[in-house]
Scaffold this active site. Sequence first.
Site, PDB file in Angstrom:
ATOM      1  N   ARG A  42     -41.876 161.894 -26.774  1.00 42.06           N
ATOM      2  CA  ARG A  42     -41.273 162.530 -27.247  1.00 42.06           C
ATOM      3  C   ARG A  42     -40.858 162.146 -28.768  1.00 42.06           C
ATOM      4  O   ARG A  42     -40.287 162.907 -29.716  1.00 42.06           O
ATOM      5  CB  ARG A  42     -40.626 163.419 -27.012  1.00 42.06           C
ATOM      6  CG  ARG A  42     -41.150 164.165 -25.715  1.00 42.06           C
ATOM      7  CD  ARG A  42     -40.369 164.688 -25.296  1.00 42.06           C
ATOM      8  NE  ARG A  42     -39.742 164.393 -24.613  1.00 42.06           N
ATOM      9  CZ  ARG A  42     -38.998 164.383 -23.489  1.00 42.06           C
ATOM     10  NH1 ARG A  42     -37.886 165.582 -22.995  1.00 42.06           N
ATOM     11  NH2 ARG A  42     -37.770 163.371 -22.226  1.00 42.06           N
ATOM     12  N   ASP A  87     -46.838 157.946 -15.519  1.00 42.13           N
ATOM     13  CA  ASP A  87     -46.010 158.569 -15.254  1.00 42.13           C
ATOM     14  C   ASP A  87     -45.426 157.962 -13.802  1.00 42.13           C
ATOM     15  O   ASP A  87     -46.417 157.466 -13.404  1.00 42.13           O
ATOM     16  CB  ASP A  87     -45.546 159.964 -15.470  1.00 42.13           C
ATOM     17  CG  ASP A  87     -43.859 160.181 -14.761  1.00 42.13           C
ATOM     18  OD1 ASP A  87     -43.566 160.633 -15.262  1.00 42.13           O
ATOM     19  OD2 ASP A  87     -44.035 160.629 -13.646  1.00 42.13           O
TER      20      ASP A  87
END
Length: 355
Positions: A42, A87
């Site tokens: 991000r 993830d």
Amino acid sequence: MSANGSPTGQQPTATYDSPFLKACRREPVPHTPVWFMRQAGRSLPEYRKVREGIPMLESCMRPELVCEITLQPVRRHHVDAAIFFSDIVVPLKAIGIDLDIKPGVGPVVEQPVRTRADLARLRDLTPEDVSYVTEAIGLLTRELGATPLIGFAGAPFTLASYLVEGGPSRTYENAKAMMYGDPELWADLLDRLAEITAAFLKVQIEAGASAVQLFDSWVGALAPADYRRSVMPASAKVFQAVAGYGVPRIHFGVGTGELLNLMGEAGADVVGVDWRVPLDEAARRVGPGKALQGNLDPTVLFSTREAVETKTQEVLDAAAGLEGHVFNLGHGVLPSTDPDALTRLVDYVHTRTAR
């Protein structure tokens, strides 16, 4: 033979002499190698653009998107290694556990694992379950050339904490209640997770990953005696399962200053250190025969350029006597970090440590 055509136990020649792998092997390097946990994420506007409207878990299952996101920080920051974009809950999702990653919360498990009957839901992971990982790594290794790709997985304790709690926790009361109150069930749960984790890492190595990192993000919540008795056997099983591939194995957790020697003992070649323990002291705790990774406080990057350089130099000075050092942050890149600060940091470390 491994997927890259070299005998098992040997690295592909393109990445073998990279500064990152040399440092992991505790060999002389032309400069201290740098990569950042959560470097693909991000903090990058290009990441936010390509991820727009795509849920996290879905983005982990699109090979072309995974390839693009993994490459973004390599292009922008000139880091010495790429970290595979995925993830830690991907293998759990792949074997059919009903979970989702909720924005602003994290992984949420629909039906937590609390009983022996629940263990039956944790079936073996096969390469076919994560064929998108194999495909993405194939794309990546062709693009990366001499830049190593780091594969990764969540460690059994951290995965167990999500499964038992049903989501993120600050106290881990349900997980610890099982660990203390039903140690046999706990041991069986971690053993199953060790098998799933090892299978996930093997898929990544056989597809072309040059190193792997085991993230035990939350294991700092444990006392050393509890770690040794109730967690270390499962982590050691994971490291042992991939030992024959000859790729460096990194072990990292947050708040693990009291566990550093045990985390090294579990079987890692490189021990990751968060920002709370200076690297020279960490080396004393870990003992000889291991490289170290770390360990600038991620929040330093929000300060002035001079402050970043001062704190970075402190890390480099503390690492001066180490057998092998991979520069990293003490945890992941924070989402609001200025990407230019990371680019400058890579350049500073490379310049200051050029040999």
